[in-house]
Design an enzyme around this catalytic site. Structure first.
Site, PDB file in Angstrom:
ATOM      1  N   LYS A 117     -20.244   6.706 -32.040  1.00 30.26           N
ATOM      2  CA  LYS A 117     -21.159   7.839 -32.214  1.00 30.26           C
ATOM      3  C   LYS A 117     -21.578   8.399 -30.866  1.00 30.26           C
ATOM      4  O   LYS A 117     -21.516   9.613 -30.631  1.00 30.26           O
ATOM      5  CB  LYS A 117     -22.396   7.405 -33.016  1.00 30.26           C
ATOM      6  CG  LYS A 117     -23.356   8.557 -33.296  1.00 30.26           C
ATOM      7  CD  LYS A 117     -24.564   8.090 -34.090  1.00 30.26           C
ATOM      8  CE  LYS A 117     -25.617   7.499 -33.191  1.00 30.26           C
ATOM      9  NZ  LYS A 117     -26.905   7.294 -33.855  1.00 30.26           N
ATOM     10  N   ASP A 135     -23.513  10.213 -37.611  1.00 24.96           N
ATOM     11  CA  ASP A 135     -24.844   9.603 -37.679  1.00 24.96           C
ATOM     12  C   ASP A 135     -25.269   9.515 -39.143  1.00 24.96           C
ATOM     13  O   ASP A 135     -24.485   9.815 -40.053  1.00 24.96           O
ATOM     14  CB  ASP A 135     -25.850  10.404 -36.839  1.00 24.96           C
ATOM     15  CG  ASP A 135     -26.059  11.818 -37.369  1.00 24.96           C
ATOM     16  OD1 ASP A 135     -25.460  12.192 -38.417  1.00 24.96           O
ATOM     17  OD2 ASP A 135     -26.825  12.575 -36.747  1.00 24.96           O
TER      18      ASP A 135
END
Length: 206
Positions: A117, A135
Site C-alpha cells: 500500500k 486501503d
C-alpha cells in the site's frame, strides 16, 4: 455489463463527482509521505496530519531522523497508536534511506515498515507511475460495487483491479474511492445509496 465496463463507468462518474480528489495525507517531500503513511496504519489521516508537523519541526531531514533516538520519535508519534513499532520502523527506514526515496517499487518494499500500500502510494503520488492503493476504503468499495468478488486480502484485491483498471487511472481512482468512502459509501453507518452517483450500476444496490 462486464467488470471492466463497470470499472470504466465508475471511474468516469467519480471523476465528475470528485474532480480534485488527491492524497489526504499532507506532505511536501517523498520521505515525509513514507513516514505519514506508516503512521496512518490503524489511525486517521487527519490525526496523522496533526502529529507530523511536530515530528518534522524537531527532525527536519532524513539524516536528523536517522540519528534520533527511537524513544524520542515514539514520544511524538504515540497519539497515532502503535507508537513503539511505528517509531522503530521510522528510525530503521530513515537509517536505510540516507538519501533519495527510490523510484522503484521493489526497492521501496525493502524499506522497514513499507508494504504494498505504501509503495503504491509513493509510486503514484510522488513519481506519477501506475499504482493501485488498496486501503480499507478501496477494499470495501470495490467489493460492494462488484469489481471484485468477496476478496478482502489487499494484495489479491490489487491484482484483480490491475486486470480492469487502466494503469494511468489507478492512483486517482483510489484517491476518489477514499473520498467517496468517507462521504457516501461509509463503513460505520449504512451507506447513503440514495445520494450515490453509482447507485444504478453498483452491485450492492442491484
Amino acid at each position: 455489463m462486464t467488470k471492466k465496463q463497470r470499472a470504466l463507468e465508475i471511474i468516469d462518474r467519480l471523476k465528475k463527482e470528485y474532480p480534485d480528489a488527491d492524497c489526504t495525507l499532507d506532505y511536501d517531500q517523498a520521505w515525509k509521505l513514507l513516514i505519514s503513511v506508516r503512521l496512518a496504519a490503524q489511525c486517521t489521516d487527519a490525526r496523522v496530519n496533526q502529529i507530523v508537523p511536530k515530528l518534522f519541526e524537531k527532525y527536519p531531514s532524513v539524516e536528523a531522523l536517522a540519528e534520533a533516538e527511537v524513544a524520542d520519535i515514539e514520544e511524538i508519534v504515540r497519539p497515532c497508536g502503535l507508537g513503539k513499532s511505528k517509531a522503530r520502523d521510522i528510525s530503521a527506514c530513515m537509517k536505510m534511506l540516507r538519501g533519495n526515496v527510490p523510484k522503484d517499487f521493489n526497492a521501496l518494499l525493502k524499506l522497514p515498515g513499507v508494504g504494498r500500500k505504501s509503495a503504491n502510494l509513493i509510486m503514484g503520488d510522488v513519481f506519477g507511475e501506475p499504482a493501485i492503493v488498496t486501503d480499507t476504503h478501496c477494499i470495501r468499495l470495490v467489493n460492494r460495487m462488484g469489481l471484485v468478488d468477496g476478496i478482502k486480502e489487499p494484495k489479491k484485491v490489487e491484482m484483480e483491479l490491475w486486470k480492469i483498471i487502466p494503469p494511468e487511472e489507478g492512483s486517482d481512482f483510489c484517491h476518489r474511492l477514499v473520498w467517496h468512502g468517507r462521504e457516501v459509501c461509509t463503513a460505520r453507518t449504512q451507506p447513503y445509496c440514495d445520494k450515490c452517483c453509482l447507485n444504478d450500476i453498483c452491485k450492492k444496490r442491484i
